[in-house]
Every structure is written in structure tokens, then in C-alpha cells.
Design a protein around this motif. Structure first.
Motif, mmCIF file in Angstrom:
data_model
loop_
_atom_site.group_PDB
_atom_site.id
_atom_site.type_symbol
_atom_site.label_atom_id
_atom_site.label_comp_id
_atom_site.label_asym_id
_atom_site.label_seq_id
_atom_site.Cartn_x
_atom_site.Cartn_y
_atom_site.Cartn_z
ATOM 1 N N ALA A 1 44.669 53.001 48.227
ATOM 2 C CA ALA A 1 45.620 53.091 49.550
ATOM 3 C C ALA A 1 45.565 53.560 51.040
ATOM 4 O O ALA A 1 44.211 53.842 51.195
ATOM 5 C CB ALA A 1 46.183 54.994 48.941
ATOM 6 N N LEU A 2 46.278 52.964 51.950
ATOM 7 C CA LEU A 2 46.104 53.139 53.341
ATOM 8 C C LEU A 2 46.136 54.561 53.894
ATOM 9 O O LEU A 2 47.354 55.435 53.621
ATOM 10 C CB LEU A 2 47.227 51.647 53.333
ATOM 11 N N PRO A 3 45.363 54.288 53.888
ATOM 12 C CA PRO A 3 45.167 56.498 54.833
ATOM 13 C C PRO A 3 46.343 56.443 55.899
ATOM 14 O O PRO A 3 46.282 57.838 55.877
ATOM 15 C CB PRO A 3 44.125 56.534 54.758
ATOM 16 N N GLY A 4 46.563 55.321 56.847
ATOM 17 C CA GLY A 4 47.543 55.826 57.870
ATOM 18 C C GLY A 4 48.336 56.533 58.087
ATOM 19 O O GLY A 4 49.108 56.525 59.296
ATOM 20 N N VAL A 5 49.150 55.969 57.248
ATOM 21 C CA VAL A 5 50.948 56.569 57.646
ATOM 22 C C VAL A 5 51.370 56.523 56.011
ATOM 23 O O VAL A 5 50.565 55.728 54.535
ATOM 24 C CB VAL A 5 52.098 54.882 57.511
ATOM 25 N N ALA A 6 52.318 57.338 55.425
ATOM 26 C CA ALA A 6 52.878 58.144 54.423
ATOM 27 C C ALA A 6 54.339 57.602 54.416
ATOM 28 O O ALA A 6 55.482 58.349 54.198
ATOM 29 C CB ALA A 6 52.412 59.289 54.042
ATOM 30 N N SER A 7 54.752 57.165 55.328
ATOM 31 C CA SER A 7 56.799 57.111 55.300
ATOM 32 C C SER A 7 56.859 55.063 55.444
ATOM 33 O O SER A 7 55.330 54.351 55.634
ATOM 34 C CB SER A 7 56.733 57.047 56.606
ATOM 35 N N LEU A 8 58.407 54.861 55.449
ATOM 36 C CA LEU A 8 58.414 53.546 56.496
ATOM 37 C C LEU A 8 57.973 53.142 56.533
ATOM 38 O O LEU A 8 57.967 51.672 57.303
ATOM 39 C CB LEU A 8 60.083 53.260 56.207
ATOM 40 N N ARG A 9 58.025 54.008 57.916
ATOM 41 C CA ARG A 9 57.159 53.675 59.510
ATOM 42 C C ARG A 9 56.344 52.207 58.964
ATOM 43 O O ARG A 9 56.255 51.324 60.238
ATOM 44 C CB ARG A 9 56.736 54.857 59.912
ATOM 45 N N GLY A 10 55.441 53.150 58.267
ATOM 46 C CA GLY A 10 54.305 52.023 57.555
ATOM 47 C C GLY A 10 54.450 49.977 57.706
ATOM 48 O O GLY A 10 54.426 49.065 59.135
ATOM 49 N N PRO A 11 55.260 50.078 56.956
ATOM 50 C CA PRO A 11 55.631 48.453 56.746
ATOM 51 C C PRO A 11 56.808 48.220 58.036
ATOM 52 O O PRO A 11 56.654 46.848 58.005
ATOM 53 C CB PRO A 11 56.332 48.086 55.547
ATOM 54 N N LEU A 12 57.764 49.025 58.575
ATOM 55 C CA LEU A 12 58.735 47.863 59.764
ATOM 56 C C LEU A 12 58.093 48.173 60.575
ATOM 57 O O LEU A 12 58.682 47.348 61.435
ATOM 58 C CB LEU A 12 59.645 49.893 59.747
ATOM 59 N N SER A 13 56.850 48.964 60.838
ATOM 60 C CA SER A 13 56.032 49.145 62.700
ATOM 61 C C SER A 13 55.347 47.425 61.780
ATOM 62 O O SER A 13 55.185 46.166 63.164
ATOM 63 C CB SER A 13 54.886 49.665 62.442
ATOM 64 N N CYS A 14 55.026 46.525 60.317
ATOM 65 C CA CYS A 14 54.823 45.343 60.577
ATOM 66 C C CYS A 14 55.596 44.250 61.056
ATOM 67 O O CYS A 14 55.396 43.258 61.466
ATOM 68 C CB CYS A 14 53.877 45.335 59.517
ATOM 69 N N LEU A 15 56.545 44.478 60.483
ATOM 70 C CA LEU A 15 58.082 44.214 60.849
ATOM 71 C C LEU A 15 58.313 43.896 61.999
ATOM 72 O O LEU A 15 58.626 42.529 62.103
ATOM 73 C CB LEU A 15 58.918 44.004 59.936
ATOM 74 N N ASP A 16 58.104 44.754 62.487
ATOM 75 C CA ASP A 16 58.858 44.260 63.966
ATOM 76 C C ASP A 16 56.943 43.386 64.705
ATOM 77 O O ASP A 16 57.563 42.362 65.497
ATOM 78 C CB ASP A 16 58.259 45.935 64.921
ATOM 79 N N GLU A 17 56.053 43.150 64.489
ATOM 80 C CA GLU A 17 54.792 42.330 64.802
ATOM 81 C C GLU A 17 55.762 41.214 64.387
ATOM 82 O O GLU A 17 55.404 39.772 64.786
ATOM 83 C CB GLU A 17 53.512 42.660 64.191
ATOM 84 N N ALA A 18 56.144 40.693 63.770
ATOM 85 C CA ALA A 18 56.575 39.464 62.287
ATOM 86 C C ALA A 18 57.144 39.402 62.835
ATOM 87 O O ALA A 18 57.909 37.839 63.479
ATOM 88 C CB ALA A 18 56.406 40.401 60.920
ATOM 89 N N ARG A 19 58.069 39.682 63.422
ATOM 90 C CA ARG A 19 59.906 39.706 64.406
ATOM 91 C C ARG A 19 59.172 38.934 65.522
ATOM 92 O O ARG A 19 60.375 37.499 65.656
ATOM 93 C CB ARG A 19 60.079 40.832 64.359
ATOM 94 N N HIS A 20 58.522 39.491 66.216
ATOM 95 C CA HIS A 20 57.758 38.726 67.145
ATOM 96 C C HIS A 20 57.893 37.014 67.476
ATOM 97 O O HIS A 20 57.506 36.902 68.391
ATOM 98 C CB HIS A 20 57.262 39.591 67.492
ATOM 99 N N GLY A 21 56.855 36.764 66.582
ATOM 100 C CA GLY A 21 56.044 35.996 65.888
ATOM 101 C C GLY A 21 57.801 34.664 65.711
ATOM 102 O O GLY A 21 57.698 33.666 66.403
ATOM 103 N N VAL A 22 58.665 35.505 64.958
ATOM 104 C CA VAL A 22 59.758 34.698 64.648
ATOM 105 C C VAL A 22 60.486 34.160 65.861
ATOM 106 O O VAL A 22 61.479 32.786 65.835
ATOM 107 C CB VAL A 22 60.920 35.183 63.034
ATOM 108 N N VAL A 23 60.558 35.304 66.831
ATOM 109 C CA VAL A 23 61.365 34.437 68.013
ATOM 110 C C VAL A 23 60.696 33.186 68.698
ATOM 111 O O VAL A 23 61.792 32.373 69.488
ATOM 112 C CB VAL A 23 61.471 35.960 69.590
ATOM 113 N N TRP A 24 59.762 33.496 68.599
ATOM 114 C CA TRP A 24 58.303 32.560 69.372
ATOM 115 C C TRP A 24 58.887 30.833 69.012
ATOM 116 O O TRP A 24 59.205 29.981 68.439
ATOM 117 C CB TRP A 24 57.086 32.614 69.567
ATOM 118 N N GLY A 25 58.794 31.223 67.312
ATOM 119 C CA GLY A 25 58.888 30.182 66.052
ATOM 120 C C GLY A 25 60.162 29.508 65.914
ATOM 121 O O GLY A 25 59.737 28.258 66.181
#
Length: 397
Positions: free
Chosen positions: A238-262
Motif C-alpha cells: 500500500a502507498l502510505p502517503g494518501v488515503a483519498s481520491l486526492r492521490g490519483p487525482l493529483s497524478c492525473l493533473d500531472e498527466a493532463r499537463h503533458g496532454v496539453v503539450w502533446g
């Protein structure tokens, strides 16, 4: 008055001289990725697309040697590049094909980002160095058959069994799934209802990743289901640093930044193909580029490509300064993917019947963009995110 200098030469691929706004390092990264795409991707991608395959295992180590996997992360073999440099790399990768950019984006901005931000020191040390080198591939399991735009409706569960975790459920539309060595899977805990992330080795008993076939978009990309049939994992999975949807959604923000450029890369590729074709294709005794209607199309495409480039660069600079909000990334994705789709469709018209063949990149990019407009958040969802920010009213509920 002092001499302000000579105006730059007008270049179709960079009409507004955005290149001048980049640092030497940023240009070097961009040029290295562009050269790799030219030599490694463009000669083969039509065949990959036609066959519905991508040699992910062959490409990943090459991408690792270029420093592109998790390039925006610090340490553990990652390059520590700026958000803008990462964006420029995404532009060049997607100018090759969305599938190649998705391979890099899912590896770095989703799987590695989740481990880096929410994992333990032991998890980072175990997984990040080989992932940065392209020796280990990762995927990111959030979307489900009945939980796409509403990830809070996920049905995948994680329950305690002694000192272990047992995961059960299904994920859908997972890039890299069938070739991954480790899956970052998000599940709802049965005891407290919170969402947690788990690192699932893909050779774990009960785990399978059947590929999704018969796709008409993103054909040069590995897309899979993830099936978790009571997969038993140790507590330290288990990833210890988060226990909410904040975890995956923060990663999606990173990925979307790449989509803007792609999206800029896909649009630029389509525009340049149309420009070259218009200059050589003759009708009624002259190149079609000499006609007013085709020049109007070319002018509009060039404007959209350059506007999208400037928007991506502005958001990249904001991100590097620590000032970029998720709602602003939503505007970037909505605007740039819509613009890229319009450029692709216009370019297809300029090319006529030739535009539907794999001898040109246009129809391939257009088909891919029909997926890009709905993944990492659909256009409708991003419009509602922007609307909520403007009005202060959440339209989702």
C-alpha cells in the motif's frame, strides 16, 4: 532610438518564433526528442498503427536512455527536468504518435508520480530507478467500466486479511496494462471506505491484464483491462502517503499537463503535412496552395497551432513557478485538444482522399485525438471544471 534588431524569418513550423522564448537546455531536450522520433518512430508508426501494436518493451529502454521516463521527478535515476522541458518532450513524442507519448506519460506522470509522491522510501528505491531506465514498465489503474468521469464510484475493493491486503475488482482502458511489471491500482478500503493506492506486481496470483482489441483509435498503444481476482498483497504494497481520491487525482493533473503539450505535436504534424501537400498537389493547372480557400484553411491551422503552443508554454512556465492550478490545466486540455482535432479535420480535407491513408499522418492523428478528447477527463468534464471555477457552483452534483 536603438535598433530593436531584425525581425525573425517567418517559419511555418514556428510562425510566432516561440523558439526564442526557450532556454538553450529546453531547445536541446526538444531537439533530441525530435531527432529520436524522426529516426525511430516515424518510419515505423504507420505499420504499428495498422497492426494495432507498439513495441513498448523495445522503446522503453531507449526512452530511458534519453531521460524521458519520469523526467520531471527528482532523484532515483530521474532527470529532474522542468515542467516546460517535459512538455516540450511530450509535444515531440505526440508529433510521432499519441501512443508513444502515452507510454511515456503513463510511466512517468501516473505510475512513477504516484510512487514518488505517495510511496515510502523503500517503495521509491525499489521501483523508481528501474522504471526510469525503462527496465520496468508501470501502469495506472483508476478507471473502471462503470466509473470513468466519476472515480468516486469505483467498485474495486481492498480488504484486510490478517496482515495482508486482498484486492478484488476490474479496471478498464489501462495504457501499458498488458506489458506492465507493476500496476498502481486504486481501490476502496472495505473497513473505512477510503481510497488507497497499491503496488501490484503483475505476476501476482489472481492478476490478469487482457488486452483490449479491435480499437479504431490509439492503435499504436497497448490498452488493457486489469482484472484483480482476490489478489493478495503484503501490507507494504500500500502507498502510505494518501488515503483519498486526492492521490490519483493529483497524478492525473500531472498527466493532463503533458496532454496539453502533446496535442500541440499532433496538430503541428497535421498542419505541416497539409502545407506540404498543398504546395505539391496540382488542380486546374496550379498548386492548390495558390487558391484562396486552401490558404484560408492553412492560415487558420497555423493560427491554431501557434495559439496552442503559446498556451502550453504559458501553463508550463506557471507550473515551473508553482502557480498552476488544476482548473487552469483543464482549460489547457480543453482548448488544445479541441484545436488539434479541428486542425486534423481541416488537414484531412486539404489532403483529399490521400488524407485517409497511412502514407500521411493526418487520419492517424485525427483518430487518436478522438480518444485524447475523452481521456484524462472528457472535454465535457473539463468544461464543467472551468464553469465551476468561474461561477463558484459545482455542476457535478
Amino acid at each position: 532610438m536603438s535598433d530593436a534588431g531584425t525581425p525573425p524569418e517567418l517559419r511555418p513550423e514556428d510562425y510566432l518564433d516561440v523558439d526564442r522564448l526557450l532556454s538553450d537546455e529546453e531547445r536541446a531536450i526538444r531537439d533530441a526528442v525530435r531527432a529520436w522520433v524522426r529516426d525511430r518512430v516515424l518510419p515505423e508508426v504507420g505499420g504499428w498503427f495498422e497492426l494495432g501494436t507498439l513495441p513498448s518493451r523495445e522503446l522503453a529502454p531507449e526512452l530511458g536512455r534519453l531521460g524521458l521516463l519520469g523526467m520531471h521527478l527528482q532523484g532515483h535515476g530521474c532527470a529532474g527536468a522542468s515542467a516546460t522541458a517535459y512538455g516540450l518532450a511530450c509535444t515531440e513524442l505526440e508529433a510521432g504518435d499519441t501512443g508513444v507519448r502515452s507510454l511515456v506519460s503513463v510511466q512517468g506522470s501516473l505510475a512513477m508520480q504516484a510512487i514518488d509522491r505517495w510511496g515510502s522510501d523503500e517503495q521509491r528505491e525499489r521501483w523508481l530507478p528501474p522504471m526510469a531506465a525503462g527496465e520496468v514498465l508501470g501502469c495506472f489503474g483508476l478507471t473502471e467500466p462503470d466509473a470513468g468521469s466519476d472515480p468516486g464510484a469505483m467498485r474495486t475493493t481492498a480488504r484486510r486479511a490478517g496482515g495482508d491486503w486482498v484486492l478484488h475488482g476490474q479496471k478498464m482502458w489501462i495504457t501499458n496494462g498488458s506489458v506492465a511489471d507493476v500496476a498502481v491500482v486504486w481501490a476502496r478500503c472495505s473497513d473505512d471506505g477510503r481510497v488507497r493506492g497499491f503496488l501490484v506486481p503483475t505476476d501476482a496470483p489472481g492478476f490478469s491484464a487482457p488486452p483490449i482489441t479491435r480499437k479504431l483509435s490509439l492503435r499504436a498503444s497497448v490498452t488493457s483491462e486489469l482484472v484483480l481476482d482476490d489478489v493478495r498483497l503484503p501490507d507494504d504494497a500500500a502507498l502510505p502517503g494518501v488515503a483519498s481520491l486526492r492521490g490519483p487525482l493529483s497524478c492525473l493533473d500531472e498527466a493532463r499537463h503533458g496532454v496539453v503539450w502533446g496535442a500541440v505535436g499532433a496538430a503541428r504534424s497535421c498542419f505541416l503535412a497539409a502545407l506540404e501537400y498543398a504546395g505539391t498537389r496540382e488542380a486546374f493547372g496550379r498548386p492548390i496552395a495558390a487558391t484562396q480557400i486552401q490558404q484560408l484553411k492553412l492560415a487558420r491551422m497555423a493560427t491554431q497551432v501557434n495559439q496552442a503552443t503559446l498556451l502550453a508554454l504559458h501553463l508550463g512556465r506557471m507550473k515551473d513557478a508553482g502557480r498552476l492550478r488544476p482548473e487552469q490545466v483543464s482549460m489547457g486540455k480543453l482548448a488544445n485538444v479541441d484545436a488539434a482535432l479541428e486542425v486534423a479535420r481541416t488537414a484531412r480535407q486539404v489532403l483529399g482522399g490521400n488524407g485517409i491513408t497511412l502514407g500521411y499522418p493526418v487520419m492517424r492523428h485525427m483518430s487518436n485525438l478522438e480518444s485524447v478528447v475523452t481521456y484524462e477527463g472528457t472535454a465535457d468534464v473539463h468544461a464543467l471544471v472551468i464553469g465551476g471555477a468561474l461561477t463558484g457552483i459545482d455542476a457535478f452534483r
